[in-house]
Design an enzyme around this catalytic site. Structure first.
Site, short mmCIF file in Angstrom:
data_model
loop_
_atom_site.label_atom_id
_atom_site.label_comp_id
_atom_site.label_asym_id
_atom_site.label_seq_id
_atom_site.Cartn_x
_atom_site.Cartn_y
_atom_site.Cartn_z
N ASP A 53 39.59 41.71 53.56
CA ASP A 53 39.81 41.97 52.14
C ASP A 53 38.48 42.17 51.41
O ASP A 53 38.38 42.98 50.48
CB ASP A 53 40.60 40.82 51.50
CG ASP A 53 41.96 40.64 52.16
OD1 ASP A 53 42.77 41.59 52.10
OD2 ASP A 53 42.21 39.57 52.74
N ASP B 199 39.80 43.89 45.60
CA ASP B 199 40.99 44.24 46.39
C ASP B 199 42.05 43.19 46.06
O ASP B 199 42.00 42.07 46.56
CB ASP B 199 40.67 44.23 47.88
CG ASP B 199 41.86 44.63 48.73
OD1 ASP B 199 42.69 45.43 48.27
OD2 ASP B 199 41.95 44.13 49.87
N GLU C 126 41.59 48.30 43.14
CA GLU C 126 42.47 49.20 43.89
C GLU C 126 43.86 49.18 43.26
O GLU C 126 44.37 48.12 42.87
CB GLU C 126 42.55 48.78 45.35
CG GLU C 126 43.29 49.78 46.21
CD GLU C 126 43.17 49.46 47.68
OE1 GLU C 126 42.48 50.21 48.39
OE2 GLU C 126 43.75 48.46 48.12
#
Length: 162
Positions: A138, A7, A66
């Site tokens: 996260d 992430d 992502e």
């Protein structure tokens, strides 16, 4: 097969490693790489070194990152894009294949709804990885990205040979 989910973030880069055996998933590790405020180059270098250390420690077979969404703050979006570049560079230099997923695709795969709340995502990650303790939000997102990648690879019947 081990999957590393990332992430991207300039201040906090979440990471999560899962092991995939058929349709079974097992949590291996998760964490957050932090960069202090200050010069951008120094911050990016810290993220890169931290991510390389995670890859060396956990030997993933593949990675997933992502995709960045564009927000109102162009400067913030650009900085996030640079952090995302580090999230792509480290696994690429390690020779890993990398999947990229939009945030809504991750949510749809993990929760079943593309606009799920963070709490719903975290709940479903806990369901799929029993006993997992998140090192932070996260890291939870990174595990969701890893789960998404593993499910998409299973759908394509991809085999990774170590």
């Amino acid at each position: 097969m081990r999957v590393l989910g990332i992430d991207p973030g300039l201040r906090n880069m979440g990471w999560g490693v899962i092991e995939v055996d058929g349709s079974r998933l097992r949590h291996v590790a998760n964490g957050v790489i932090h960069s202090e405020t200050g010069e951008l180059g120094v911050r990016l270098a810290a993220l890169y070194r931290g991510l390389c250390a995670v890859i060396a420690a956990h030997s993933p077979d593949t990675a997933a990152v992502e995709q960045t969404f564009v927000n109102k703050d162009a400067v913030g979006t650009l900085k996030l894009g640079q952090a995302r570049g580090i999230a792509l560079l480290a696994p690429a230099e390690a020779g890993l294949s990398i999947g990229e997923y939009a945030p809504n695709a991750v949510k749809k795969t993990v929760v079943g709804v593309g606009h799920a709340a963070k709490e719903q995502v975290q709940h479903m990650v806990r369901v799929q990885l029993p006993g997992v303790q998140f090192e932070g939000p996260d890291a939870a997102d990174a595990l969701a990205i890893a789960i998404c990648h593993s499910r998409h690879m299973q759908g394509r019947n991809v085999k990774v040979v170590a």
